[in-house]
Write a protein that holds these residues in place. Structure first.
Motif, PDB file in Angstrom:
ATOM      1  N   GLN A 218       0.814  -1.209   0.000  1.00  0.00           N
ATOM      2  CA  GLN A 218       0.000   0.000   0.000  1.00  0.00           C
ATOM      3  C   GLN A 218       0.847   1.258   0.000  1.00  0.00           C
ATOM      4  O   GLN A 218       0.496   2.257  -0.603  1.00  0.00           O
ATOM      5  CB  GLN A 218      -0.922   0.009   1.234  1.00  0.00           C
ATOM      6  N   GLU A 219       1.994   1.187   0.689  1.00  0.00           N
ATOM      7  CA  GLU A 219       2.804   2.386   0.875  1.00  0.00           C
ATOM      8  C   GLU A 219       3.801   2.630  -0.245  1.00  0.00           C
ATOM      9  O   GLU A 219       4.242   3.748  -0.455  1.00  0.00           O
ATOM     10  CB  GLU A 219       3.554   2.299   2.207  1.00  0.00           C
ATOM     11  N   SER A 220       4.228   1.586  -0.964  1.00  0.00           N
ATOM     12  CA  SER A 220       5.219   1.767  -2.013  1.00  0.00           C
ATOM     13  C   SER A 220       4.857   0.920  -3.217  1.00  0.00           C
ATOM     14  O   SER A 220       4.116  -0.050  -3.115  1.00  0.00           O
ATOM     15  CB  SER A 220       6.619   1.383  -1.502  1.00  0.00           C
ATOM     16  N   GLU A 221       5.404   1.298  -4.368  1.00  0.00           N
ATOM     17  CA  GLU A 221       5.071   0.629  -5.620  1.00  0.00           C
ATOM     18  C   GLU A 221       5.910  -0.622  -5.850  1.00  0.00           C
ATOM     19  O   GLU A 221       5.545  -1.464  -6.671  1.00  0.00           O
ATOM     20  CB  GLU A 221       5.252   1.598  -6.793  1.00  0.00           C
ATOM     21  N   GLN A 222       7.047  -0.747  -5.179  1.00  0.00           N
ATOM     22  CA  GLN A 222       7.862  -1.935  -5.374  1.00  0.00           C
ATOM     23  C   GLN A 222       8.733  -2.146  -4.139  1.00  0.00           C
ATOM     24  O   GLN A 222       8.979  -1.208  -3.373  1.00  0.00           O
ATOM     25  CB  GLN A 222       8.742  -1.806  -6.619  1.00  0.00           C
ATOM     26  N   MET A 236       9.435 -10.497  -3.604  1.00  0.00           N
ATOM     27  CA  MET A 236       9.533  -9.208  -4.290  1.00  0.00           C
ATOM     28  C   MET A 236       8.168  -8.842  -4.871  1.00  0.00           C
ATOM     29  O   MET A 236       7.420  -9.727  -5.313  1.00  0.00           O
ATOM     30  CB  MET A 236      10.563  -9.253  -5.412  1.00  0.00           C
ATOM     31  N   TYR A 237       7.863  -7.541  -4.865  1.00  0.00           N
ATOM     32  CA  TYR A 237       6.590  -7.100  -5.426  1.00  0.00           C
ATOM     33  C   TYR A 237       6.790  -5.822  -6.223  1.00  0.00           C
ATOM     34  O   TYR A 237       7.747  -5.075  -6.013  1.00  0.00           O
ATOM     35  CB  TYR A 237       5.557  -6.886  -4.316  1.00  0.00           C
ATOM     36  N   GLN A 238       5.857  -5.604  -7.135  1.00  0.00           N
ATOM     37  CA  GLN A 238       5.949  -4.421  -8.012  1.00  0.00           C
ATOM     38  C   GLN A 238       4.558  -4.083  -8.540  1.00  0.00           C
ATOM     39  O   GLN A 238       3.790  -4.959  -8.932  1.00  0.00           O
ATOM     40  CB  GLN A 238       6.913  -4.683  -9.170  1.00  0.00           C
ATOM     41  N   ARG A 239       4.218  -2.788  -8.532  1.00  0.00           N
ATOM     42  CA  ARG A 239       2.934  -2.318  -9.030  1.00  0.00           C
ATOM     43  C   ARG A 239       2.947  -2.212 -10.547  1.00  0.00           C
ATOM     44  O   ARG A 239       3.951  -1.857 -11.146  1.00  0.00           O
ATOM     45  CB  ARG A 239       2.638  -0.942  -8.426  1.00  0.00           C
ATOM     46  N   THR A 240       1.812  -2.537 -11.191  1.00  0.00           N
ATOM     47  CA  THR A 240       1.697  -2.428 -12.645  1.00  0.00           C
ATOM     48  C   THR A 240       0.595  -1.437 -12.993  1.00  0.00           C
ATOM     49  O   THR A 240      -0.055  -0.872 -12.109  1.00  0.00           O
ATOM     50  CB  THR A 240       1.363  -3.789 -13.270  1.00  0.00           C
TER      51      THR A 240
END
Length: 720
Positions: A218-222, A236-240
Motif C-alpha cells: 500500500q505504501e510503495s510501488e515496489q 519481491m513485489y511491483q505495481r503495474t
C-alpha cells in the motif's frame, strides 16, 4: 619431541587452519553468490511478469478504444449487443464485453442485462477517464473474480455511455506462468486481494516477515523482503498499470538443498588450483569492468558518470522526443573540509557510503555521479508537490551521520539544486542552472534545497556576464584603483592607504569586488591582474613622492595564489628597481589561508620581502583557521583586525570586549601594530581608543576614493 616433529606439527596445524579458513571463506562466498543469483533471477521474473501485465493492459485499452469509436457509430441497442457479441468471439481474453448506458444498465454481449457494478469507476468513465475498476464477482459466473476496463463512448462530443471490458487477470497471468520456468510462486493482487497464485501455496506461508507485506504494498510501488538468508528466500513485489500488484516468492526446495550442500562441497574444494582460478577469474572480470567504467561508469561508486548523463539529457531534451523531468543536483556540503581534515582515503569512503544511501533512496529514478562530491538524480516530472517531497526527503536522507566503523563516523549534509526541464533546454544550460541553485543553497548554510527560479536566472545571467567579461577587463583597461585611508590615533593623521581594485565595465557597469575577485582567483587571472595592481600602486607612490608627500605607506592586498607564483618575488624586485621607490613605502597584506596552503614557502617569501624592506600585514584577522598560531608563525609586522570584532563587540557586550582587548594586547606584545577595520561611528572610535587600538580604517574616516582625493584627505584634520 624432536625439532623435526615440532616442525611437522606446526606445518600440519598451519595446513589445518588454512583448510578451515578456506572452507569458511568458500562457504560464505558461495552462499552470498547464490543469494545474489536468486535475487537477480527473482527480480528478472518480477520485471518480466510486470511487463507482460502492463503490455496486456495497454493492448486491451487500445482495443477497447477502437470498439468504443465503432459503437459511437451504431444507432440501436440491438446493434450494439450484436456487435459486442461478435467482438467477444474474436477476443477470448475478455470474459465479457458490455455497453453501460448513462442510466447504469449493462447491455452484455451475450444478451443479458443487469445493473452496473463498481459505480465509482463507471462514474469516472462517464467523466471521460479510462478506468480500471476494483475486483468484483463476475455477473455470469460469481466464482470468478474479475476487473473491468471502462472507456467512455463519445458521440458528437457527448458521452453516450461506457464500454466495459471484463478481464480475469488470474487466467491471463496463469497462462503466462505456465509458459515460463518459474523457480518459485507467482501471486497477483488487486486492492490487497489475492486474484491468482501459480501454486497452491498461500502468500501468508512465506514467513512471519510477510505479515506486513500488504501494508508495504500500500505504501510503495515496489520492494524486496528477505525472508530467510539461509534458504535464499526472497519475496519481491511491483505495481503495474491498473493498480495490479505482481508478487514473486523465490522459495523452492531445490534452492534450500543447494545452500545446505554448499558447506560440504566446499570442504573438498580446497587447494592452490582453486585460488589460482579464482584469481584469474576476478582479474579478468575486474579488467573488463574497469574498461567499461573508464568510459561511462564512475570507478568509486559504479554509478553512471557525466558522459552517460549528457547522453541521457540530450535524448530527453530532443524536441522530437522531449520528456518533462526534474533534475536534482546534489552536492555535499563542506566535503573539501572533510578531505583536508581526514585525508582523501576517508573522503572516498564517505563518498561511497553517501552514494549507497542515495542509490537506496533513488529506486526507479536515474542516479549519476558527475563530479567529486556531486550527484545528479533525474525524476519524471509529475507534480510540484511530488518534486518538493523528493527534495525534502533527499535533504533528510543525511539526518544521521555516516557510520564508517564502530568508532568512526562522519556527518554529511546535502545542498540540492532543482531544475525542471522545458522545451528548448539543452544539457549544459540545465546543469549550469542547477549548479547555480546549489550555490544559492550553500550561501544560506547548505543542508537545504533551492528551486531554480527566474530571480536566480537573472542572478545567474549576471554571473555569466561577469565571468565572460572579466577575461577581457584587463586588456580593455577597465580596472582602476581607489585608496582608503588608515588613521593613526596617536599622531591623529592619515599615515597610510589601502589600495583597492575596482572594475567599471562598459557592458555591466560597476561590478563589486565580491563578484569578480573570486572569478580572478579561480581562473588564475589574479596573477596578471596582481602584477598590474602592483605596477599601478608603485606608479602612484612615485607620483606622490614627486609631489613632495612624505611619511605615508600604501598597503596592497596580495592573493595567496599570486604570492605562491614562482615569478612573484622577481616581479616585486624588478618593478621597485625600475620605478626607483623606497620599498619601505609598501605593505603587503595577506590572509590567513596562506598558512594553510604552504606554510614553509609562505614564511620564506614573507621573510625575503621583509629583507627587501617591504612590510607585511595579516588581513581580516579573526576570520580564518587558526589566528593566534598564525601570529606566531608568520613574519608579519601589522595585524588588520576584521570588522566582525566590532560588530560582535556591540552585540555581545563584555565577552567580545575581553576577546578584542586580548587580541590587541597579544599583537602589541609581539611587536606588531594593529589596524581596526570597519570603524563607522564616533562611539566605536572612542571605545577602540580606550582599548588601546593604534590605527583605524573605515567609513568614519573615508570611503575608498580615487588617488587625487585620497592624498587631499591628509590635509584635513579629524577626531581631535
Amino acid at each position: 619431541m624432536s625439532i623435526r616433529q615440532r616442525q611437522v606439527y606446526i606445518l600440519l596445524t598451519i595446513i589445518l587452519l588454512t583448510v578451515v579458513t578456506l572452507t569458511i571463506f568458500n562457504y560464505k562466498s558461495s552462499k552470498n553468490f547464490v543469494l545474489e543469483t536468486v535475487q537477480k533471477e527473482t527480480k528478472g521474473l518480477l520485471d518480466s511478469f510486470t511487463d507482460e501485465t502492463n503490455k496486456f493492459s495497454n493492448e486491451r485499452v487500445a482495443e477497447l478504444e477502437l470498439i468504443a469509436d465503432y459503437i459511437a457509430l451504431l444507432e440501436s441497442e440491438e446493434e450494439i449487443v450484436k456487435f459486442l457479441g461478435e467482438q467477444r468471439e474474436k477476443m477470448p481474453f475478455f470474459a465479457s464485453l458490455g455497453f453501460i448506458t448513462t442510466e447504469g444498465e449493462v447491455l452484455a454481449g451475450d444478451g443479458t442485462r443487469f445493473p452496473v457494478n463498481q459505480i465509482e469507476s463507471f462514474d469516472r468513465a462517464l467523466q471521460g477517464e479510462t478506468v480500471f475498476s476494483d475486483i468484483f464477482p463476475f455477473f455470469q459466473d460469481s466464482t470468478q473474480l474479475v476487473t473491468a476496463v471502462r472507456i467512455p463512448v463519445i458521440k458528437n462530443e457527448k458521452t453516450i455511455g461506457v464500454l466495459s471490458g471484463v478481464v480475469n487477470m488470474g487466467n491471463v497471468l496463469g497462462s503466462i506462468a505456465k509458459e515460463s520456468n518459474l523457480p518459485g510462486t507467482l501471486f497477483l493482487l488487486k486492492e490487497n486481494q489475492l486474484v491468482f497464485s501459480s501454486s497452491d501455496s498461500k502468500l501468508e506461508k512465506s514467513g512471519p516477515q510477510v505479515s506486513g507485506v500488504l501494508k508495504e504494498i500500500q505504501e510503495s510501488e515496489q520492494g524486496t523482503i528477505l525472508i530467510d538468508e539461509n534458504t535464499a528466500h526472497y519475496v519481491m513485489y511491483q505495481r503495474t498499470a491498473g493498480d495490479w500488484t505482481v508478487v514473486v516468492d523465490s522459495f523452492t526446495d531445490r534452492m534450500k538443498d543447494q545452500i545446505s550442500s554448499i558447506f560440504w562441497r566446499n570442504t573438498l574444494i580446497v587447494g592452490f588450483s582453486f585460488l589460482i582460478l579464482c584469481g584469474i577469474y576476478f582479474y579478468v572480470r575486474n579488467n573488463e569492468k574497469r574498461e567499461e567504467n573508464l568510459l561511462k561508469r564512475d570507478l568509486l561508486t559504479n554509478l553512471p558518470n557525466r558522459v552517460m548523463l549528457e547522453e541521457s539529457l540530450k535524448k530527453d531534451l530532443n524536441p522530437q522526443s522531449f520528456k518533462k523531468f526534474t533534475l536534482f543536483f546534489i552536492n555535499l556540503d563542506r566535503f573539501k573540509e572533510i578531505n583536508e581534515r581526514n585525508g582523501y582515503q576517508l573522503g572516498d569512503r564517505v563518498l561511497f557510503e553517501t552514494s549507497r544511501k542515495i542509490q537506496a533512496f533513488a529506486g526507479r529514478y536515474d542516479l549519476y555521479r558527475v563530479g567529486g562530491d556531486e550527484f545528479v538524480l533525474i525524476a519524471p516530472f509529475t507534480s510540484e508537490e511530488e518534486v518538493k517531497t523528493i527534495a525534502v526527503n533527499l535533504v533528510k536522507l543525511m539526518e544521521s551521520p555516516i557510520e564508517l566503523s564502530s568508532f568512526e563516523s562522519v556527518w554529511v549534509t546535502f545542498s540540492v539544486g532543482i531544475r525542471k526541464s522545458s522545451l528548448g533546454d539543452w544539457p549544459d544550460l540545465m546543469m549550469q542552472d542547477a549548479t547555480f541553485a546549489v550555490q544559492e543553497a550553500k550561501k544560506h548554510g547548505g543542508n537545504r534545497y533551492v528551486f531554480f527560479s527566474q530571480e536566480l536566472a537573472n542572478q545567474n545571467e549576471r554571473v555569466r556576464l561577469i565571468a565572460n567579461n572579466v577575461v577581457h577587463a584587463l586588456a580593455n583597461q577597465e580596472y582602476f584603483m581607489v585608496y582608503q585611508p588608515v588613521y593613526d590615533l596617536s599622531t591623529k593623521k592619515i599615515t597610510s592607504y589601502e589600495a583597492l581594485l575596482r572594475w567599471e565595465s562598459p557592458i555591466i557597469g560597476q561590478v563589486s569586488p565580491v563578484e569578480f575577485i573570486p572569478l580572478l582567483e579561480e581562473s588564475d587571472l589574479i596573477i596578471p591582474v596582481g602584477r598590474w595592481i602592483f605596477r599601478q600602486v608603485i606608479t602612484q607612490i612615485k607620483l606622490w613622492e614627486e609631489e613632495g608627500h612624505e611619511d605615508f605607506h600604501v598597503a596592497i592586498n596580495i592573493s595567496v595564489k599570486h604570492m605562491m607564483h614562482p615569478d612573484f618575488l622577481y616581479d616585486v624586485k624588478s618593478i621597485i628597481h625600475e620605478m626607483k621607490i623606497s620599498p619601505q613605502r609598501l605593505i603587503f597584506e595577506i590572509t590567513e589561508t596562506v598558512a594553510v596552503q604552504n606554510t614553509d614557502l609562505a614564511i620564506q617569501i614573507l621573510s625575503e620581502l621583509n629583507i627587501l624592506g617591504v612590510k607585511t600585514a595579516l588581513d581580516d584577522f579573526g576570520t580564518g583557521y587558526s589566528s593566534l598560531s598564525v601570529l606566531k608563525l608568520l613574519p608579519i609586522q601589522q595585524v588588520k583586525v576584521d570588522r566582525s570584532f566590532i560588530v560582535e563587540m556591540e552585540q555581545d557586550g563584555e565577552k567580545s570586549l575581553v576577546i578584542l582587548q586580548g587580541v590587541l594586547d597579544i599583537a602589541k606584545n609581539l611587536g606588531m601594530s594593529t589596524v581596526m577595520e570597519g570603524v563607522e561611528t564616533p562611539e566605536q572610535l572612542e571605545l577602540l581608543r580606550e582599548l588601546g587600538a593604534q590605527k583605524i580604517q573605515g567609513y568614519l574616516i573615508s570611503r575608498p576614493v580615487v588617488a587625487e582625493l585620497a592624498i587631499e584627505l591628509r590635509k584635513q584634520t579629524w577626531l581631535h
